[in-house]
Design a protein around this motif. Structure first.
Motif, PDB file in Angstrom:
ATOM      1  N   ASP A  72      -7.323  -3.638   1.150  1.00  0.00           N
ATOM      2  CA  ASP A  72      -6.353  -2.552   0.894  1.00  0.00           C
ATOM      3  C   ASP A  72      -6.974  -1.166   0.915  1.00  0.00           C
TER       4      ASP A  72
ATOM      5  N   ARG B 113      -7.783   0.046   4.326  1.00  0.00           N
ATOM      6  CA  ARG B 113      -6.572   0.476   5.046  1.00  0.00           C
ATOM      7  C   ARG B 113      -6.192   1.886   4.608  1.00  0.00           C
ATOM      8  N   THR B 114      -6.311   2.133   3.312  1.00  0.00           N
ATOM      9  CA  THR B 114      -5.995   3.481   2.816  1.00  0.00           C
ATOM     10  C   THR B 114      -6.972   4.492   3.406  1.00  0.00           C
TER      11      THR B 114
ATOM     12  N   THR C  10      -9.670  17.944  -4.008  1.00  0.00           N
ATOM     13  CA  THR C  10      -8.459  17.222  -4.429  1.00  0.00           C
ATOM     14  C   THR C  10      -8.074  16.292  -3.286  1.00  0.00           C
TER      15      THR C  10
ATOM     16  N   GLU D 241     -12.920   8.208  -4.117  1.00  0.00           N
ATOM     17  CA  GLU D 241     -11.829   8.916  -3.448  1.00  0.00           C
ATOM     18  C   GLU D 241     -12.252  10.354  -3.127  1.00  0.00           C
TER      19      GLU D 241
ATOM     20  N   ILE E 231       0.855  -1.201   0.000  1.00  0.00           N
ATOM     21  CA  ILE E 231       0.000   0.000   0.000  1.00  0.00           C
ATOM     22  C   ILE E 231       0.885   1.243   0.000  1.00  0.00           C
ATOM     23  N   LEU E 232       1.936   1.207   0.808  1.00  0.00           N
ATOM     24  CA  LEU E 232       2.838   2.356   0.902  1.00  0.00           C
ATOM     25  C   LEU E 232       3.493   2.663  -0.448  1.00  0.00           C
TER      26      LEU E 232
ATOM     27  N   ASP F   2       4.605  16.488   4.421  1.00  0.00           N
ATOM     28  CA  ASP F   2       3.299  16.039   4.922  1.00  0.00           C
ATOM     29  C   ASP F   2       3.133  14.520   4.809  1.00  0.00           C
ATOM     30  N   MET F   3       3.759  13.944   3.782  1.00  0.00           N
ATOM     31  CA  MET F   3       3.655  12.489   3.636  1.00  0.00           C
ATOM     32  C   MET F   3       4.622  11.757   4.554  1.00  0.00           C
TER      33      MET F   3
ATOM     34  N   ILE G  26      -0.143   4.588   7.160  1.00  0.00           N
ATOM     35  CA  ILE G  26      -0.443   3.336   6.446  1.00  0.00           C
ATOM     36  C   ILE G  26      -0.065   2.147   7.333  1.00  0.00           C
ATOM     37  N   PHE G  27       1.076   2.275   8.010  1.00  0.00           N
ATOM     38  CA  PHE G  27       1.499   1.199   8.902  1.00  0.00           C
ATOM     39  C   PHE G  27       0.595   1.113  10.130  1.00  0.00           C
TER      40      PHE G  27
ATOM     41  N   PHE H  97      10.719   4.444   9.325  1.00  0.00           N
ATOM     42  CA  PHE H  97      10.764   3.304   8.425  1.00  0.00           C
ATOM     43  C   PHE H  97      12.166   2.709   8.432  1.00  0.00           C
TER      44      PHE H  97
ATOM     45  N   TYR I 150      -2.910  12.791   0.017  1.00  0.00           N
ATOM     46  CA  TYR I 150      -2.155  11.543   0.122  1.00  0.00           C
ATOM     47  C   TYR I 150      -2.022  11.230   1.604  1.00  0.00           C
ATOM     48  N   PRO I 151      -2.096   9.958   1.965  1.00  0.00           N
ATOM     49  CA  PRO I 151      -1.938   9.665   3.393  1.00  0.00           C
ATOM     50  C   PRO I 151      -0.503   9.928   3.840  1.00  0.00           C
ATOM     51  N   ALA I 152      -0.348  10.389   5.080  1.00  0.00           N
ATOM     52  CA  ALA I 152       0.995  10.425   5.664  1.00  0.00           C
ATOM     53  C   ALA I 152       1.425   8.963   5.774  1.00  0.00           C
ATOM     54  N   LEU I 153       2.620   8.665   5.280  1.00  0.00           N
ATOM     55  CA  LEU I 153       3.007   7.262   5.126  1.00  0.00           C
ATOM     56  C   LEU I 153       3.013   6.450   6.426  1.00  0.00           C
ATOM     57  N   PRO I 154       3.445   7.025   7.555  1.00  0.00           N
ATOM     58  CA  PRO I 154       3.418   6.216   8.782  1.00  0.00           C
ATOM     59  C   PRO I 154       1.998   5.765   9.133  1.00  0.00           C
TER      60      PRO I 154
END
Lengths: 374, 255
Positions: free
Chosen positions: B70, B73-74, B181, B41, A10-11, A46-47, B190-191, A63, B184-188
């Motif tokens: 999936d 989770r997003t 618009t 979305e 997903i990431l 932000d990401m 997602i975990f 990470f 995007y998710p902040a990547l952490p």
């Protein structure tokens, strides 16, 4: 060992989406104007991409190296310049402050740097000394509560943009590293023009003329700087190798796409065996290189020695990136030679990978030394 | 506090090269990458913006096979509070409306947001279907949404312009491109989302009223390949225009 978890999938698909939507439309512009739009740094922040391996406690994403390598590979596919900026920020400057900074320094600088969305710089190279880092001429003399720095640094990524620069200099007891504020008195920063590739990342020359740095900004002890810098470069090489894989993959992907569309002598190019063989060879090298990157990253994640594997990964993948980019121009013909399709950029970007953070020759020296050490 | 439900669907990535199965009743799913349907979305983003502005909770619901996990989770990673996965291998539009409708009946809700259609089959039945099934208000093709005091004002695209519609809660809103618009998710996150609970329900265990499906799939086929553009050539603009008019009259027969 190399299976991706669901969350990694997903990431990576999130990064790929971001890269397609936000980076791809501006990657030619970044190259032409030699500047990365400010908004991109804000989005990266932000990401969570401006503190990729830093613990969440200090504002990072926490990470592991493998995840970081995967991220850089994807960004590298779309813009080498932006990927290099991310690499220099995360692997060099920020990692140095985090890994060798004390608790006070970590608290004071790390989160602030991440939040500012201003990438941090790392200053080792001097006009007369690159990988030969023991030959530095920049000096730091202790005077009361300060060190006074004099000398010059060259090819410093983010040298102009950054609020903080890690400067590596000679002190009475060997080589030592310092966190230097970008607005220090006596510090002159100038952008170096005429870069072949990896354009967009700010590359600067720095002159230090009696720059006072508070003693509490010293990282570790006097004399620790050389060992620190070598360790930082080891980690950086994994990241450079990841970008190399991305650029090589971009070259093969765009070549294959073009081969399916372009006809010559009444058939599309993908019907020509000579080109099929080249694609097969390059993709094999890419996948072998990717495994080397993952191996080096996995070793680093588990705390094992990774110096040799990181050097191998950088040496092998940067060579692959050059070969793949050269092939991409050849297969695109005139369209590859000109800038519009972004193909010649791949070759120009790839060349840096054989030079930055230790040339390929230095990598081979490291590999041999590691092989022959007791 | 607004209780928001977002209905999202996982669909093949819009860049996928679709291959039809030999029996012509479905597509080859191996190697396909799935994404949140783009209109869904917009719906998800709007739900999170409403929550951020007015407070409340966002519950994301999907109905689909296991791999659809999936997209939930997003949804959790970008800010949804709860996620419900109704496991189902297949289901036509009416069945999907009723099954999801039965689940929604068990939840508190003020606004139900969803895409104007899913980009896979593009039926567009779901938004109005769910509103009808629950017997609540419905505004479709929305490009702007303002919430105030248990009601909302929406702009919706109609032929040649926009229509401004007001509705009280509860209401089903379907999102059109332009609504926002998506972030995007902040990547952490997602975990973190991976560790959160997704409530799993089996579609077979949800009873829906008996129904006769409105239609059945006969056959799928790919659209004919696009013909290349035709260049009208000539020395002067007048000559080119004259040729173009002749072609539009005689070849395309549109004039």
């Amino acid at each position: 060992m190399f299976e991706l978890t669901e969350e990694h999938k997903i990431l990576f698909s999130t990064i790929e989406k971001f890269a397609k939507e936000k980076i791809a439309p501006v990657s030619n512009k970044i190259d032409e104007e030699d500047e990365i739009p400010r908004e991109i740094y804000m989005e990266l922040r932000d990401m969570g991409l401006l503190g990729i391996t830093i613990p969440q406690k200090y504002g990072g994403s926490e990470f592991d190296m493998k995840t970081y390598a995967g991220i850089l590979e994807i960004v590298g596919k779309y813009s080498g310049g932006l990927a290099l900026s991310l690499e220099a920020h995360n692997s060099l400057g920020l990692s140095h402050i985090f890994e060798f900074g004390n608790e006070v320094q970590r608290e004071r600088f790390v989160q602030k740097i991440i939040n500012s969305a201003n990438p941090v710089a790392w200053g080792l190279t001097e006009p007369q000394a690159g990988s030969d880092a023991k030959n530095l001429l920049t000096t730091a003399k202790k005077e009361g509560k300060h060190y006074i720095l004099n000398g010059s640094k060259i090819f410093i990524t983010h040298g102009v943009l950054s609020d903080y620069i890690v400067i590596i200099a000679k002190t009475d007891n060997g080589i030592t590293s310092f966190i230097v504020s970008g607005d220090s008195d006596g510090l002159t920063k100038s952008k170096i023009k005429g870069k072949l590739g990896m354009r967009g990342t700010d590359t600067a020359e720095l002159n230090l003329d009696n720059v006072p740095v508070p003693a509490e900004n010293m990282l570790g002890k006097e004399g620790d700087g050389y060992r620190q810098a070598m360790k930082i470069l080891d980690g950086g090489r994994i990241a450079i190798a990841a970008i190399s894989v991305g650029i090589a993959q971009a070259a093969v992907d765009s070549s294959l796409k073009y081969m399916k569309e372009r006809s010559a002598f009444n058939k599309t190019l993908d019907n020509f065996e000579a080109l099929q063989f080249s694609i097969s060879e390059l993709q094999t090298d890419i996948e072998a290189g990717r495994l080397l990157v993952y191996k080096a990253a996995t070793l680093k994640d588990s705390g094992d020695s990774y110096r040799k594997t990181a050097a191998m990964a950088k040496y092998f993948t940067s060579k692959t990136a050059m070969k793949a980019a050269d092939f991409a121009i050849q297969v695109h013909g005139g369209y590859g030679y000109f800038s519009e399709f972004g193909i010649n950029r791949l070759l120009r970007d790839a060349k840096l990978l054989e030079i930055g953070e230790g040339t390929s020759e230095i990598q081979k020296l490291i590999i041999f030394r590691e092989l022959t050490k007791d | 506090m607004v209780n928001i439900i977002v209905c999202i669907k996982h669909v093949p990535d819009t860049e996928t090269r679709i291959k039809i199965k030999e029996d012509k009743k479905g597509i080859e799913t191996t190697g396909i990458k799935y994404i949140i349907s783009p209109y869904d979305e917009f719906a998800l983003e709007e739900a999170i913006r409403i929550k951020e502005k007015h407070g409340g909770t966002v519950t994301a619901i999907t109905m689909g096979p296991k791999r659809a996990d999936d997209i939930l989770r997003t949804a959790l990673a970008v800010g949804a509070d709860n996620a419900i996965h109704i496991l189902s291998e297949n289901g036509d539009s009416i069945n999907t409306v009723m099954t999801i409708g039965e689940v929604i009946k068990t939840l508190p809700y003020d606004i139900i947001l969803t895409g104007k259609e899913a980009v896979d089959y593009g039926m567009g039945v779901f938004p109005s279907g769910i509103a009808e099934y629950l017997g609540i208000n419905n505004i479709n093709n929305v490009t702007k949404l303002d919430i105030s005091n248990r009601s909302l004002v929406a702009s919706r695209q109609v032929e040649g312009g926009d229509e401004i519609v007001e509705a009280s809660f509860p209401v089903v809103i379907s999102a059109q491109k332009g609504l926002n618009t998506p972030r995007y998710p902040a990547l952490p996150n997602i975990f973190k989302a991976k560790k959160r609970e997704v409530k799993i329900l089996d579609a077979k265990s949800i009873s829906v009223p008996p129904f006769i499906s409105g239609g059945s799939l006969v056959e799928l086929s790919l659209p004919p390949p696009k013909k290349g553009a035709k260049m009208v050539e000539g020395q002067t603009p007048e000559e080119i225009a004259a040729k173009l008019i002749k072609m539009l009259k005689e070849e395309a027969k549109v004039l």
